[in-house]
Design an enzyme around this catalytic site. Structure first.
Site, PDB file in Angstrom:
ATOM      1  N   SER A 296     -91.401 -91.041 -13.705  1.00 28.42           N
ATOM      2  CA  SER A 296     -92.670 -91.256 -13.017  1.00 28.42           C
ATOM      3  C   SER A 296     -93.750 -90.580 -13.838  1.00 28.42           C
ATOM      4  CB  SER A 296     -92.603 -90.630 -11.613  1.00 28.42           C
ATOM      5  OG  SER A 296     -93.887 -90.490 -11.058  1.00 28.42           O
TER       6      SER A 296
ATOM      7  N   TYR B  46     -90.663 -82.384  -6.383  1.00 26.88           N
ATOM      8  CA  TYR B  46     -90.525 -83.742  -6.904  1.00 26.88           C
ATOM      9  C   TYR B  46     -90.868 -83.800  -8.392  1.00 26.88           C
ATOM     10  CZ  TYR B  46     -91.444 -88.701  -7.663  1.00 26.88           C
ATOM     11  OH  TYR B  46     -91.460 -89.988  -8.171  1.00 26.88           O
TER      12      TYR B  46
END
Length: 279
Positions: free
Chosen positions: A134, A147
């Site tokens: 990501s 995360y």
């Protein structure tokens, strides 16, 4: 000639589901997996798709699926480590066990599956391992410590892997989407809800105000891309003879990757401005 074979984790929805469909459209033999097989039952109706149960935190699931593919196909040409989720919340408010759970799925999961698949790729002298990262793997933000940390870790692991398998006929590629139009935001909200075990202190209300705007974490906000767009890059990476190390997907991803080269004080000032606006 028999079609090439791909193993994909996390196919119940979003990028994983779109990737399975894209590989099928491209003529691959697809092994689509998910924790709940009922979620991917529709994919099993396709002639060239086999579905199976695979929880990336369960070594027995991984072993069973990989053995089944090798028994049936005698090859795994591509592995797509897609399964993952986001645990959001300020560092002080996220219990350590929640961080363990985040890393167990997002980091140790891909590591487990990769270790199971690599010996077969080495024996064949070819293969591609695609890890879903990501922009959060390159640029961290408040409330994203767990995360972003997991995605930073998968970036580092993939960089190391790419160099380790150089010369073995195996490629390792990172796919780096920005916001994607999936249920990712909904699951992230569930993970961050008060009843999920986060220890709200009241000191970070400004963050929760920003977080509650769904556009702040993806969904259908400006610049978000469809999961099919990400799937296209995944299939391209699998088909390329010499794929790039990283493939940012979408305008926001491409801009965010560049933003990490800004001085820390400028990025901190931008976040301070946001915090002061909502405080």
């Amino acid at each position: 000639m028999r079609p090439e074979t791909v193993l994909i984790t996390g196919c119940s929805s979003g990028i994983g589901r779109a990737s399975a469909e894209a590989f099928l459209a491209d003529g691959w033999q697809v092994y689509a997996t998910a924790r709940e097989p009922d979620d991917i039952a529709e994919l099993a109706k396709h002639e060239h798709c086999t579905t199976d149960t695979l929880d990336v935190t369960e070594q027995s699931d991984i072993r069973n699926v990989v053995n089944r593919i090798i028994r049936t196909e005698d090859r795994i040409d591509c592995l797509v480590n897609n399964a993952g989720y986001a645990q959001f919340g300020p560092t002080e408010e996220v219990p350590v066990e929640k961080v363990h759970e985040q890393f167990d799925v997002n980091v140790y999961g891909p590591h487990r599956v990769t270790r199971a698949v690599l010996p077969h790729m080495r024996e064949a002298g070819e293969g591609t391992i695609i890890n879903l990262s990501s922009v959060a793997g390159r640029l961290s933000f408040p409330g994203g410590g767990a995360y972003c940390g997991s995605k930073f870790a998968i970036e580092a692991m993939t960089d190391a892997l790419r160099q380790e398998v150089d010369g073995l006929g195996i490629d390792a590629v990172l796919i780096e989407p920005g916001p994607v139009q999936t249920n990712f935001s909904e699951r992230a909200s569930e993970q961050a809800a008060e009843e999920s075990g986060l220890e709200r202190t009241g000191a970070y209300d400004w963050f929760w105000k920003v977080f509650e705007d769904s556009e702040a974490i993806g969904g259908d906000g400006p610049g978000s891309v469809a999961p099919e767009r990400v799937a296209t890059d995944i299939v391209d990476a699998a088909n390329l003879t010499d794929p790039p190390a990283r493939m940012p997907v979408g305008t926001i991803a491409q801009l965010s990757v560049k933003a990490r080269f800004l001085p820390d004080r400028l990025r901190d000032a931008a976040m301070r401005f946001i915090r002061n606006r909502v405080a």
